[in-house]
Design an enzyme around this catalytic site. Structure first.
Site, PDB file in Angstrom:
ATOM      1  N   GLU A 108       0.855  -1.181   0.000  1.00  0.00           N
ATOM      2  CA  GLU A 108       0.000   0.000   0.000  1.00  0.00           C
ATOM      3  C   GLU A 108       0.888   1.226   0.000  1.00  0.00           C
ATOM      4  O   GLU A 108       1.881   1.265   0.723  1.00  0.00           O
ATOM      5  CB  GLU A 108      -0.880  -0.012   1.243  1.00  0.00           C
ATOM      6  CG  GLU A 108      -2.076   0.872   1.096  1.00  0.00           C
ATOM      7  CD  GLU A 108      -3.152   0.450   2.092  1.00  0.00           C
ATOM      8  OE1 GLU A 108      -4.182  -0.047   1.670  1.00  0.00           O
ATOM      9  OE2 GLU A 108      -2.908   0.632   3.295  1.00  0.00           O
ATOM     10  N   TYR A 119       7.499   0.567  -8.443  1.00  0.00           N
ATOM     11  CA  TYR A 119       6.560  -0.546  -8.251  1.00  0.00           C
ATOM     12  C   TYR A 119       5.952  -0.970  -9.585  1.00  0.00           C
ATOM     13  O   TYR A 119       5.816  -2.157  -9.874  1.00  0.00           O
ATOM     14  CB  TYR A 119       5.446  -0.145  -7.286  1.00  0.00           C
ATOM     15  CG  TYR A 119       5.922   0.207  -5.892  1.00  0.00           C
ATOM     16  CD1 TYR A 119       6.994  -0.461  -5.304  1.00  0.00           C
ATOM     17  CD2 TYR A 119       5.293   1.209  -5.151  1.00  0.00           C
ATOM     18  CE1 TYR A 119       7.425  -0.140  -4.029  1.00  0.00           C
ATOM     19  CE2 TYR A 119       5.717   1.530  -3.868  1.00  0.00           C
ATOM     20  CZ  TYR A 119       6.775   0.854  -3.309  1.00  0.00           C
ATOM     21  OH  TYR A 119       7.196   1.173  -2.048  1.00  0.00           O
TER      22      TYR A 119
HETATM   23  C1  LIG Z   1      11.355   3.996  -2.903  1.00  0.00           C
HETATM   24  C2  LIG Z   1      12.853   3.796  -2.688  1.00  0.00           C
HETATM   25  C3  LIG Z   1      13.045   2.645  -1.705  1.00  0.00           C
HETATM   26  C4  LIG Z   1      13.493   3.433  -4.041  1.00  0.00           C
HETATM   27  O1  LIG Z   1      14.869   3.125  -3.801  1.00  0.00           O
HETATM   28  P1  LIG Z   1      15.980   3.245  -4.964  1.00  0.00           P
HETATM   29  O2  LIG Z   1      17.169   2.518  -4.498  1.00  0.00           O
HETATM   30  O3  LIG Z   1      16.140   4.651  -5.377  1.00  0.00           O
HETATM   31  O4  LIG Z   1      15.260   2.427  -6.133  1.00  0.00           O
HETATM   32  P2  LIG Z   1      15.910   1.998  -7.535  1.00  0.00           P
HETATM   33  O5  LIG Z   1      17.207   2.691  -7.746  1.00  0.00           O
HETATM   34  O6  LIG Z   1      15.891   0.517  -7.614  1.00  0.00           O
HETATM   35  O7  LIG Z   1      14.805   2.500  -8.553  1.00  0.00           O
HETATM   36  C5  LIG Z   1      14.519   3.820  -8.581  1.00  0.00           C
HETATM   37  C6  LIG Z   1      13.431   3.977  -9.585  1.00  0.00           C
HETATM   38  O8  LIG Z   1      12.213   4.290  -8.959  1.00  0.00           O
HETATM   39  C7  LIG Z   1      11.841   5.639  -9.200  1.00  0.00           C
HETATM   40  N1  LIG Z   1      11.932   6.303  -7.894  1.00  0.00           N
HETATM   41  C8  LIG Z   1      11.885   5.668  -6.716  1.00  0.00           C
HETATM   42  N2  LIG Z   1      11.917   6.555  -5.711  1.00  0.00           N
HETATM   43  C9  LIG Z   1      12.014   7.753  -6.258  1.00  0.00           C
HETATM   44  C10 LIG Z   1      12.113   9.058  -5.716  1.00  0.00           C
HETATM   45  N3  LIG Z   1      12.106   9.295  -4.389  1.00  0.00           N
HETATM   46  N4  LIG Z   1      12.209  10.067  -6.558  1.00  0.00           N
HETATM   47  C11 LIG Z   1      12.208   9.846  -7.878  1.00  0.00           C
HETATM   48  N5  LIG Z   1      12.119   8.634  -8.431  1.00  0.00           N
HETATM   49  C12 LIG Z   1      12.029   7.601  -7.640  1.00  0.00           C
HETATM   50  C13 LIG Z   1      12.754   6.159 -10.244  1.00  0.00           C
HETATM   51  O9  LIG Z   1      11.939   6.298 -11.372  1.00  0.00           O
HETATM   52  C14 LIG Z   1      13.791   5.101 -10.493  1.00  0.00           C
HETATM   53  O10 LIG Z   1      13.701   4.587 -11.762  1.00  0.00           O
HETATM   54  P3  LIG Z   1      14.895   4.849 -12.806  1.00  0.00           P
HETATM   55  O11 LIG Z   1      16.141   4.384 -12.111  1.00  0.00           O
HETATM   56  O12 LIG Z   1      14.493   4.016 -13.971  1.00  0.00           O
HETATM   57  O13 LIG Z   1      14.846   6.319 -13.038  1.00  0.00           O
HETATM   58  C15 LIG Z   1      13.526   5.091  -2.183  1.00  0.00           C
HETATM   59  O14 LIG Z   1      13.213   6.154  -3.056  1.00  0.00           O
HETATM   60  C16 LIG Z   1      13.110   5.493  -0.774  1.00  0.00           C
HETATM   61  O15 LIG Z   1      13.690   5.043   0.219  1.00  0.00           O
HETATM   62  N6  LIG Z   1      12.102   6.399  -0.660  1.00  0.00           N
HETATM   63  C17 LIG Z   1      11.668   6.911   0.626  1.00  0.00           C
HETATM   64  C18 LIG Z   1      10.917   5.882   1.428  1.00  0.00           C
HETATM   65  C19 LIG Z   1       9.614   5.489   0.753  1.00  0.00           C
HETATM   66  O16 LIG Z   1       8.842   6.328   0.327  1.00  0.00           O
HETATM   67  N7  LIG Z   1       9.375   4.153   0.646  1.00  0.00           N
HETATM   68  C20 LIG Z   1       8.204   3.618  -0.014  1.00  0.00           C
HETATM   69  C21 LIG Z   1       6.995   3.609   0.846  1.00  0.00           C
HETATM   70  S1  LIG Z   1       7.109   2.453   2.223  1.00  0.00           S
END
Ligand SMILES: CC(C)(COP(=O)(O)OP(=O)(O)OC[C@H]1O[C@@H](n2cnc3c(N)ncnc32)[C@H](O)[C@@H]1OP(=O)(O)O)[C@@H](O)C(=O)NCCC(=O)NCCS
Length: 151
Positions: A108, A119
């Site tokens: 969620e 996702y």
């Molecule tokens: C969501 C999260 C875990 C993704 O981690 P990550 O290591 O950056 O993920 P990846 O490198 O595997 O993939 C990133 C992809 O997702 C997207 N993305 C994920 N988080 C993003 C962010 N904060 N801002 C912009 N793009 C984001 C991008 O499009 C990227 O794709 P691309 O590499 O093709 O451009 C990280 O952004 C995070 O910790 N966010 C804060 C916590 C959160 O909101 N968690 C989810 C809800 S519980």
């Protein structure tokens, strides 16, 4: 030596935007980790599981139920984002759920979270929406979107 609760908390404290109150405190985390239905995954900056005194760059926390498994939290430290660690954590989650015979995984998410791109690229599809489910610290109400993926 760091234990995994320390590692998760170090990421927890920096990864979540305080505006949404999504981060758990140590007590909440410990209470979840003692349940046999809770699973977690850790990655270091190199994408491998951290050991010894190595810190984590990201974690995922999940909850298993018969036939399905839910992603409770996923977080990557801001300085290590965009390097595939989030995707790696989702892959570990999916593999773990398959090992436990899950037929479906879900999560969620608040509707305005940029993680939705990650996702959707991973094959999750929106399957439901709860109107005004989250409340930001500025009072704004935000819908929750449920995403599911069949395994
Ligand atoms: C969501 C999260 C875990 C993704 O981690 P990550 O290591 O950056 O993920 P990846 O490198 O595997 O993939 C990133 C992809 O997702 C997207 N993305 C994920 N988080 C993003 C962010 N904060 N801002 C912009 N793009 C984001 C991008 O499009 C990227 O794709 P691309 O590499 O093709 O451009 C990280 O952004 C995070 O910790 N966010 C804060 C916590 C959160 O909101 N968690 C989810 C809800 S519980």
């Amino acid at each position: 030596m760091l234990d995994d609760t320390d590692r998760i908390m170090q990421v927890m404290e920096q990864a979540f935007d305080p505006a949404y109150g999504e981060a758990w405190n140590r007590r909440q985390l410990s209470a979840s980790l003692i349940l046999p239905t809770t699973w977690y995954y850790l990655v270091g900056a190199d994408g491998n599981a951290p050991s010894g005194s190595q810190e984590a760059a990201g974690f995922a926390l999940t909850r298993a139920a018969p036939g399905e498994e839910e992603l409770l939290l996923v977080g990557v430290l801001p300085q290590f984002r965009g390097q595939g660690l989030g995707r790696k954590l989702l892959t570990l989650f999916e593999h773990g759920a398959k090992l436990r015979q899950a037929e479906r995984i879900f999560l969620e998410m608040r509707a305005n979270n940029p993680a939705r791109k990650l996702y959707e690229a991973f094959g999750f599809q929106p399957i439901g929406r709860r109107k005004d489910y989250y409340r930001a610290s500025n009072g704004e109400r935000i819908d929750a979107i449920t995403y599911g993926k069949s395994l």
